[in-house]
Design an enzyme around this catalytic site. Structure first.
Site, PDB file in Angstrom:
ATOM      1  N   HIS A 225      21.103  91.146  55.644  1.00 40.05           N
ATOM      2  CA  HIS A 225      20.955  89.623  55.785  1.00 40.05           C
ATOM      3  C   HIS A 225      20.697  89.652  57.188  1.00 40.05           C
ATOM      4  O   HIS A 225      21.382  89.970  58.017  1.00 40.05           O
ATOM      5  CB  HIS A 225      21.870  88.810  55.277  1.00 40.05           C
TER       6      HIS A 225
ATOM      7  N   ASP B 150      17.979  84.891  45.894  1.00 39.75           N
ATOM      8  CA  ASP B 150      19.135  84.697  46.468  1.00 39.75           C
ATOM      9  C   ASP B 150      19.870  83.281  45.904  1.00 39.75           C
ATOM     10  O   ASP B 150      20.292  82.348  46.338  1.00 39.75           O
ATOM     11  CB  ASP B 150      18.772  84.385  47.983  1.00 39.75           C
TER      12      ASP B 150
END
Lengths: 430, 310, 180
Positions: free
Chosen positions: A177, A305
């Site tokens: 991330h 996600d």
């Protein structure tokens, strides 16, 4: 009990399959492909596309510890409703999945309650604190398919470098991330004209790009495989192109919200926190760059996600609301409606991006439409017009900005391990 | 029949010129009430108003309170330190509680942009935004405009220079939206770290050179420098800020001789502006305060004056 | 144009009535030394001005004229679907020691005059308040009466009395209509 999928267009580009045929499933496997087959349960697939099962490698199932948002049952129900035969779940739970007992817990729970396959990831560092390495080797034995500190970046570059070298021993993908927390501090949406008008602190694109560049360079340095999660900016895409040209073992994913929405929607939806996620929605030029990169293969896969949050965590001031939206139940619809139907992305590319490649990245055998393969199958209805309705959603959380959208193109049926789990966007009762 | 066809006043961005005219004209008419011996009219008798302040503010809160009382409304004040908000009550619950108590209007100040929007979704009562984070401060924008209109007659073609940290300023934003609708020429000047993005689209000129903004200006509106910004690396010191961007007598002379000097208050004398000009004869800072009560009375009258169906 | 049911007063009749009222004001107050006129918006204002002109003509003395906007004092605001435009009141003379003659075009329920009394008293304290109206059409809902009346006209509640003044409407008459 055998399942016959009748008359569909079988499409599996990785295995060179593209023809109309019947497909027979029994004992969890594809036993026959041909014309005029017979089976106990029939799924009519005339006019539909039969594809290898879709896998989403970026899903938050919130287990253990956050079951009020989602659990294995509701999360996998959402997944099969969305056309997915497998999901890879993230470790930023309570406690973080950073050791064998927790990995085993998830694996066992998934075996008992999961409507589709669930592969866990493990944290890169203990507690995802960015400091000591987690027991990656042991977790690998227990069944993780990748490592990530998702939710957070790994701040310390040396730690990241060492983690990549260590994970490489097990050929585990390191998912990152990408966010430089100093650059993004306090931000609630993309830093730009809209954030200025709405009076909200912005997250500059550079905060993602700095780490994308870092990870690509570390991958070149270490030869490790790194995966850029939820890419959101056009400069990140440019860096990715450069990295691949340089021979880096870097892959990337794009989320449906990043290829369909921009920061303007925060204003259009009047500060609705269903537009708040990290990385945030950016500008039209970023969205277009992402789509172009999906088409030319720079971005390898689509992943949602999927980040369910309870209404109490979202129905607050924009600055206070948690980041994240759900995505499993809308991903296929959005991809078909916004990219495939207008001819931007081909069906073949979609299947590669949602089935074959995600599986390969996490070292899972890619679903295939060949005799003898595991029967993980996704059937698509390209013509179905449907509206995203809250009360039809299987996910325990309803934080989606797509509620009320009408889309043409939907998942029609999902077969997992030979069992029909979803038909016409309804989960099949057991 | 006049009246605003809306339940809330959340910002100036979405108000039409007709609505702005109506508010300014009404404010002008109501202004006398605050200056005559009997400072009361019975118009909002029986209506209840709550000022809900999540951020400290004496002047805006008191201004709204007086406005309500001059119109005979019942006013109570809720500030963060003295309410259940401290116990972690969500904005949504606070709104619902107020509604259950039968409140007719809530005036809210909050540190986060978009907070009044939440309140407005959950309240049937009228919501007036008294400042939400960096987003808007409509009553301040309106009182600034009223002050300018009183002195200059109209807005078209006026050069209005807003000096200071406009990036973080809800006062600047509301002023920009209101003034540009009338064809004023708005300039923003301040340190590069404190200038907002995207306002060029509104025809606003943005510069780091304060002299350029002041040149020939009809109105100079000086924003308060929030000293906490210094810690955040946005500017190095008060002394440097004052030297490069502070409005002093020499700088004010660059503007027209009859230019108005405005400031939303409270002032940091010697920082964003010098004492001499703050007290000088171009300063209309106190008129702004008077107009503030008038504008707030106008908003209350227009939102609450009619019946349920308003 | 809807036809009126009846023409109650024409221009000439209106003028004579105003002249008579002016004389009555002078007579009742034994001169106009402490008299001021306050017109109730909207049509009370030109009527007050005309009375002031006549008082000037008859007594050679200027009488102050004020304007009263009673919107903020109406008792029926909550029944309106949108709030009315408000206008300034202008009473630029001292009220203590003054005989204020409120002037309006039509006296009906009395509520407008009640609001005018409150509005005036919030501005100051006249020593006496009197009321002059061009038409009294009856149907009082409050205990209010006029001191000076141009013409008494019995009406039913289903009728409307309209006063047209040149300054406001461009023509000059008082007419009776049925409610549409």
């Amino acid at each position: 009990m055998s399942v016959l999928i009748r008359g569909g267009r079988l499409l599996d580009p990785a295995n060179g399959v593209d023809r109309i045929d019947d497909l027979l499933v029994a004992d969890g496997k594809i036993v026959a492909i041909g014309a005029g087959l017979q089976g106990d349960q029939v799924v009519e697939a005339g006019g539909k596309v039969v594809a290898p099962g879709f896998i989403d490698i970026h899903v938050h199932l919130r287990v253990p510890g956050q079951e009020y948002k989602e659990d294995i049952r509701t999360g996998t129900a959402a997944a099969v409703r969305g056309g997915f035969t497998g999901v890879v779940c993230m470790p930023n739970t309570k406690p973080v999945i950073d050791n064998v007992p927790v990995v085993s817990y998830v694996v066992n729970l998934a075996a008992r309650d999961g409507l589709c396959r669930v592969w866990p990831t493990g944290a890169i560092t203990k507690g995802s604190k960015g400091d000591e390495l987690a027991e990656i080797g042991d977790m690998f034995e227990a069944g993780i398919v990748a490592v990530t500190d998702d939710g957070r970046p790994v701040d310390d570059s040396e730690r990241m470098r060492q983690a990549m070298i260590y994970a490489k021993q097990f050929d585990l993908l390191v998912m990152d991330h990408c966010e430089d927390k100093a650059l993004s501090a306090g931000g609630a949406m993309h830093y730009g004209k809209v954030s200025s008008e709405l009076g909200l602190k912005g997250i500059a694109s550079a905060s993602e790009e700095v780490h994308v560049a870092r990870d690509i360079l570390l991958s070149l340095e270490t030869g490790a495989r790194v995966h850029i999660q939820h890419i959101s900016s056009r400069r990140s895409v440019e860096l990715l192109r450069w990295g691949k040209a340089m021979g880096a073992k870097v892959s990337a994913e794009a989320t449906p919200h990043h290829f369909t929405l921009t920061d303007q929607i925060v204003a259009d939806m009047n500060y609705s926190t269903n537009t708040k996620m990290n990385p945030p929605l950016r500008e039209e030029a970023d969205r277009e760059a992402i789509i172009a990169a999906m088409v030319d293969g720079t971005i390898d896969i689509i992943a949602t996600d999927h980040a369910p949050h309870h209404i109490d965590e979202k129905d607050v001031e924009y600055q206070q609301a948690l980041f994240g939206i759900t995505g499993l139940e809308t991903s296929v619809g959005l991809t078909l409606d916004r990219l495939v139907r207008p001819g931007i992305l081909s069906l073949e590319q979609m299947i590669l991006m949602m089935s074959t490649r995600p599986a390969k990245l996490v070292n899972v055998k890619p679903p295939a439409l060949v005799e003898g393969a595991e029967a993980d199958i996704t059937i698509l209805d390209l013509e179905k017009s449907w509206t995203v309705q809250v009360d039809e959603m299987e996910s325990r959380s309803k934080n989606s900005p797509f509620i009320g959208w009408t889309l043409t193109g939907a998942p029609h049926a999902t077969v997992v391990g030979g069992k029909l789990r979803m038909l016409e966007m309804k989960v099949v009762a057991e | 029949m006049a009246g605003l066809k809306r339940k809330d006043i959340l910002g100036l961005k979405d108000l039409s010129v007709d609505e702005l005219d109506l508010i300014l004209n009404t404010a002008d008419t109501l202004k006398d009430i605050a200056t005559r011996p009997i400072k009361k009219v019975p118009t909002l008798r029986g209506k209840s108003l709550v000022t809900l302040f999540y951020e400290n503010s004496t002047r805006t809160a008191k201004s709204f309170e007086l406005a309500g009382k001059y119109l005979s409304a019942d006013v109570i004040n809720v500030s963060v330190s003295s309410s259940s908000v401290q116990k972690g009550e969500t904005l949504k619950d606070t709104a619902r509680n107020l509604e259950a108590m039968g409140v007719d209007a809530v005036v809210m100040r909050h540190s986060m942009g978009g907070a009044p929007q939440i309140l407005s979704r959950y309240l049937k009562a009228s919501v007036i935004n008294a400042g939400d984070g960096m987003h808007e401060h409509p009553s301040q924008g309106l009182l600034d405009m009223l002050t300018i209109r009183q002195k200059k007659g109209s807005f078209k073609g006026l050069k209005v220079a807003i000096i200071g940290d406009s990036y973080h300023s809800r006062v600047a934003r509301s002023n920009i939206y209101g003034l540009t609708k009338y064809g004023a020429e708005v300039w923003l000047a301040g340190p590069a770290t404190m200038l907002p993005q995207g306002y060029e689209e509104y025809g606003v000129k943005v510069t780091t050179k304060v002299d350029e903004a002041l040149e020939g200006a009809d109105v100079v509106n000086v924003l308060r420098l929030q000293l906490e910004r210094q810690e955040r690396g946005l500017f190095p010191s008060i002394a440097e800020y004052h030297r490069l961007w502070g409005v002093n007598e020499r700088r004010l002379k660059l503007a027209k001789p009859d230019a108005l000097l405005m400031h939303p208050g409270p002032m940091n004398r010697g920082v964003e502006l010098s004492t001499a000009i703050a007290d000088g004869n171009q300063s209309v800072i106190l008129e702004q305060v008077t107009n503030g009560v008038a504008v707030r009375m106008a908003l209350l009258y227009l939102l609450l004056g009619g019946g349920e169906s308003a | 144009m809807i036809e009126p049911k009846a023409l109650l007063m024409d221009a000439a009749q209106m003028n004579r009535a105003l002249s008579r009222i002016a004389h009555e004001i002078i007579e009742r107050n034994k001169g106009i030394e402490s008299v001021a006129l306050v017109g109730i918006r909207r049509r009370g204002v030109p009527l007050a001005q005309r009375l002031a002109e006549r008082l000037q003509e008859f007594e050679g003395r200027t009488v102050p004229v004020g304007i009263l906007d009673i919107t903020l004092y109406r008792d029926d605001l909550t029944e309106l679907s949108s709030v009315p435009l408000i206008h300034k009141s202008e009473v630029n003379f001292k009220l203590p020691g003054t005989v204020v003659v409120l002037v309006d075009d039509v006296l009906y329920t009395g509520r407008t005059v009640r609001a005018a009394l409150d509005a005036l008293l919030d501005i100051g304290r006249p020593s006496v308040i009197q009321l002059a109206v061009l038409i009294d059409r009856g149907h009082r809902e409050l205990p209010i009466r006029a001191d000076y009346v141009g013409k008494n006209v019995p009406t039913s509640k289903r009728e409307v009395v309209e006063v047209h003044l040149t300054e406001v409407d461009g023509d000059e008459f008082v007419a009776l209509y049925d409610l549409p």
